[in-house]
Design an enzyme around this catalytic site. Structure first.
Site, PDB file in Angstrom:
ATOM      1  N   SER A 432       0.817  -1.207   0.000  1.00 41.90           N
ATOM      2  CA  SER A 432       0.000   0.000   0.000  1.00 41.90           C
ATOM      3  C   SER A 432       0.852   1.259   0.000  1.00 41.90           C
ATOM      4  CB  SER A 432      -0.909   0.027   1.243  1.00 41.90           C
ATOM      5  OG  SER A 432      -0.120   0.044   2.426  1.00 41.90           O
ATOM      6  N   HIS A 453      -3.179  -3.549  -5.339  1.00 38.10           N
ATOM      7  CA  HIS A 453      -3.480  -3.144  -3.966  1.00 38.10           C
ATOM      8  C   HIS A 453      -4.957  -3.316  -3.646  1.00 38.10           C
ATOM      9  CE1 HIS A 453      -3.859   0.246  -0.783  1.00 38.10           C
ATOM     10  NE2 HIS A 453      -3.668  -0.925  -0.208  1.00 38.10           N
ATOM     11  N   GLU A 465      -6.254  -0.938  -6.602  1.00 35.23           N
ATOM     12  CA  GLU A 465      -5.349  -0.013  -7.284  1.00 35.23           C
ATOM     13  C   GLU A 465      -4.337  -0.844  -8.076  1.00 35.23           C
ATOM     14  OE1 GLU A 465      -5.135   3.993  -4.573  1.00 35.23           O
ATOM     15  OE2 GLU A 465      -4.059   2.249  -3.825  1.00 35.23           O
ATOM     16  N   ASN A 503      -4.202   6.389  -0.462  1.00 36.90           N
ATOM     17  CA  ASN A 503      -3.413   6.777   0.707  1.00 36.90           C
ATOM     18  C   ASN A 503      -2.736   8.133   0.526  1.00 36.90           C
ATOM     19  OD1 ASN A 503      -4.165   4.513   2.079  1.00 36.90           O
ATOM     20  ND2 ASN A 503      -2.279   3.383   1.727  1.00 36.90           N
TER      21      ASN A 503
END
Length: 599
Positions: A432, A453, A465, A503
Site C-alpha cells: 500500500s 493493492h 489499485e 493513501n
C-alpha cells in the site's frame, strides 16, 4: 433549567442571498415554523427560491411528510423581497451572498443602519474572516458565522463561528436555533475553512494537483476515493459541485492564513476558473455536464475508451496467494469465489491450514447473512489448497503477495517467487505504500511484476489499485485489469509512487486533522462530527485512525513525506508521541480514544 433556555427563540429570520444555499436555509427555517424574509437583488432569484420551496414541499406532501395545510403554512411563512430594508424586523439576519469581502461588507454596512440593536448578524462564509467583518460593523459583538452545508435541508452540520469580538449570548442564541432546526451545532473559532472545509479543501486541492500531474484519470481518482474510502462523491466531481472558483477562493484564504503549500491552489483550479469552466453551474469543469446547472455528466474528449481496447492479457486459471493474515485470506477467498483454483501458501502448513479455516468462517458468515449458498461456500473452500511452502506456486499463472509491509521481507519473497514460478507467471504485490519497482528489481523479470493493492476487508471492498511500474509490460497490466473485472472488483490505474491514489489523498487529510487538535482549534469529537455530518464521511478522521492503527498511519505518513519532501506532509508530533507510548488504536485498547479491553 438549561442556560440556553433563558434566551428568546429567534422567530423572524432574514436570509440575504437566495442562491442554492440561501434557498436551502430558507426552506429549513420556514419548515421549522419561523417567519422567513428572503432577500435578493435579483427578482428572478427570489422567484426561483419561492418556486424551489413550493416544489420541495409538494414532494413532501406526496410522500405524506406534510399535509396540504402544513404545506400552505410553510409557504405563507416565506416572503421574498429585493430590498435589504425588509430585514428591519428580523431577529437574525443570515447573509449568503457571493464569497467576496467587498460584497459581504457592503451588506453588513447597510444592515447596520436597518436592523434593531439586538439583531444578530450572521455570515455564511466558509473562507473569509468573521473577525474582519465584525470589526467593521457598528456592533461587532452581535456578528458571528453560521456555516450551513449543502444541501442545507439534508446536511446536519452547522458550524457556529465566533471570534474575539462575539458576545456569548449571540453564540448561545444561534446554537439553540441550530438544535431546534434539528441540526448538530459545532462551535469553532475564526480561521479559513473552519473545521470541515479546513480539512476537506486541502484534500480536494491535492486531488486536483494529482489530476493535473496526469498521475491518474479523473474517473480513477474519483472512483478510488468513493470505493476505497466510502465517500459519497469523488473529489473532482465534488469540486465541480462546489464550484471551481469557490474552491479556489477558499484555498487562497486558507493559504494566506497557513502558508502551507498543500493549501496553495493547484494551478488547474485557476486555469479552469479563468476560462469560466467552474463546474456544474457552468456546464463544464473537471467533467462536462448535460447543461449548465445539471448534475448529469456526459462524455467528452477525456472520457476513457472501452476497456477492451487496453490489449489482451495472459490466460490465468490458477492463483497463488502468499501470506496467512487477514488480507491474504481475504484475497484468497475473492479468487476462489470467482472460480479460480487457489494455492494459499504460508510459512508453515499449520499456518496455511489456519488461514483456510479463517476463510471457512468468513464464508459461513456470508451464508448466514444470505449472501452465499451453503453449496457455493463449500465449492469455494474446495478450490483453496493450503501449502507450507512457496514451492507450491510452481504452476500458478498469477502469484499475489500479501505479507508484512516491509520492503526487505517483500524483496526476499519475490526473489523466491522468481525462482519458483514458471516463465510468464504474473507476480503481484499488494503493498500500500512501498515502491513496486524496488520489489520488481530483485527478480530477473521485472516486466512481469505489478502492484495489485486490495483494500481491507478484501471480500467486501470493491477497489483495487493497479500499480504499473516503468518496466511493467502491457500484457501484464492488461491481465490484472481483466482479472479484477472477473473477480468483481473495480480497477483503477495509478503510477508507482508513494500512497498511490487513496493513501496519498487520505493520509495528509488525517494528518491535518491531528494538527487541528495539536493547535487546540477543535477536539476530536468536534472534528469527527464535522466530517461525518458536513462531509458525508462514513467515519471521522480519529475513528478511522484508531481503526487503521496509529503505527500503520505513521509509517504511511513517513513514506509520503520522504517521497514528496513537502513540509506539510511531515507526520504530526502528536501522532509520533502516541505511537511511541504504545497507544496504537483499537488493537491496543487506546489511541486517540480509549476502548474496552477485548475479552
Amino acid at each position: 433549567m438549561d442556560r440556553q433556555s433563558s434566551h428568546p427563540t429567534l422567530q423572524t429570520i432574514a436570509v440575504v442571498g437566495l442562491g442554492t444555499m440561501g434557498t436551502g436555509i430558507a426552506e429549513v427555517l420556514a419548515r421549522s415554523g419561523r417567519e422567513v424574509i428572503g432577500i435578493d437583488i435579483s427578482e428572478a432569484a427570489a422567484h426561483r427560491a419561492a418556486a424551489a420551496l413550493a416544489s420541495a414541499t409538494a414532494r413532501s406532501v406526496t410522500r405524506e411528510l406534510l399535509t396540504e395545510q402544513e404545506r400552505a403554512d410553510v409557504l405563507a411563512r416565506f416572503r421574498t423581497f429585493t430590498d435589504l430594508g425588509a430585514a428591519a424586523e428580523a431577529d437574525l439576519v443570515i447573509e449568503v451572498v457571493p464569497e467576496s469581502y467587498e460584497i459581504k461588507q457592503q451588506v453588513f454596512r447597510e444592515l447596520d443602519a436597518i436592523v434593531r440593536p439586538d439583531t444578530i448578524l450572521a455570515t455564511g462564509t466558509n473562507a473569509l474572516s468573521v473577525t474582519r467583518m465584525a470589526a467593521e460593523s457598528l456592533r461587532p459583538e452581535r456578528v458571528l458565522g453560521l456555516h450551513f452545508f449543502n444541501p442545507a435541508p439534508a446536511m446536519k452540520l452547522v458550524e457556529i463561528v465566533s471570534c474575539v469580538l462575539t458576545a456569548p449570548p449571540a453564540v448561545e442564541a444561534v446554537t439553540q436555533l441550530a438544535r431546534e432546526l434539528g441540526k448538530e451545532p459545532v462551535p469553532v473559532g475564526d480561521r479559513p475553512g473552519f473545521v470541515a472545509d479546513g480539512l476537506l479543501f486541502g484534500y480536494l486541492n491535492q486531488a486536483a494537483a494529482m489530476y493535473e500531474a496526469r498521475y491518474a484519470s479523473r474517473e480513477d481518482i474519483d472512483a478510488a476515493m468513493r470505493l476505497g474510502c466510502g465517500l459519497p462523491m469523488g473529489p473532482l466531481a465534488l469540486l465541480d459541485l462546489i464550484g471551481v472558483d469557490t474552491a479556489r477562493t477558499v484555498l487562497e484564504a486558507m493559504y494566506a492564513s497557513s502558508g502551507d503549500r498543500l493549501h496553495a491552489p493547484a494551478p488547474i483550479l485557476g486555469q479552469l476558473a479563468e476560462a469560466g469552466l467552474t463546474g456544474q453551474k457552468s456546464g463544464r469543469g473537471f467533467y462536462t455536464y448535460e447543461t449548465a446547472g445539471s448534475p448529469v455528466i456526459v462524455r467528452d474528449l477525456q472520457t476513457p475508451l472501452d476497456g477492451s481496447l487496453i490489449g489482451a492479457g495472459r490466460p490465468v486459471a490458477s492463483v497463488g496467494v502468499a501470506g496467512s493474515g487477514t488480507m491474504a485470506s481475504g484475497i484468497a477467498q475473492v479468487f476462489a469465489q470467482a472460480g479460480y483454483s487457489v494455492v494459499l501458501a504460508a510459512r508453515s502448513q499449520e499456518k496455511a491450514e489456519a488461514a483456510k479455516a479463517a476463510i471457512g468462517k468468513s464464508l459461513g458468515r456470508a451464508v448466514s447473512k444470505g449472501r452465499l449458498t451453503e453449496e457455493g461456500a463449500a465449492q469455494t473452500l474446495e478450490r483453496i489448497t493450503p501449502a507450507g511452502s512457496l514451492d507450491a506456486f510452481a504452476e500458478v499463472d498469477l502469484a499475489v503477495e500479501a505479507v508484512a509491509e516491509d520492503l526487505a521481507v517483500k524483496q526476499e519473497l519475490f526473489a523466491s517467487l522468481d525462482k519458483v514460478c514458471k516463465p510468464g507467471a504474473v507476480l503481484a504485490t499488494t503493498t500500500s505504500s512501498l515502491p513496486v519497482i524496488a520489489i520488481a528489481r530483485v527478480t530477473s523479470r521485472p516486466e512481469d511484476v505489478i502492484g495489485m493493492h486490495f483494500f481491507n476487508p478484501a471480500p467486501a471492498m470493491k477497489l483495487v489499485e493497479v500499480v504499473r511500474t516503468v518496466l511493467t509490460s502491457d500484457d501484464v497490466h492488461a491481465t490484472v485489469r481483466e482479472i479484477c473485472v472477473k473477480v468483481r472488483k473495480h480497477p483503477v490505474d495509478c503510477g508507482d509512487r508513494a500512497g498511490f491514489i487513496v493513501n496519498a489523498l487520505l493520509f495528509p487529510y488525517l494528518n491535518n486533522a491531528i494538527k487541528m487538535v495539536e493547535q487546540h482549534y477543535a477536539d476530536i469529537d468536534q472534528i469527527d462530527a464535522a466530517m461525518k455530518l458536513g462531509g458525508g464521511y462514513p467515519m471521522g478522521p480519529f475513528e478511522l485512525l484508531d481503526v487503521v492503527g496509529l503505527d500503520v498511519s505513521l509509517a504511511i505518513e513517513k513514506v509520503l513525506h520522504a517521497e514528496f519532501r513537502d513540509p506539510g506532509l511531515a507526520p504530526s508530533p502528536l501522532l509520533e508521541h502516541l505511537v511511541a507510548a504504545g497507544c496504537l488504536g483499537r488493537k491496543t485498547g487506546r489511541g486517540f480514544r480509549e476502548y474496552a479491553a477485548r475479552r
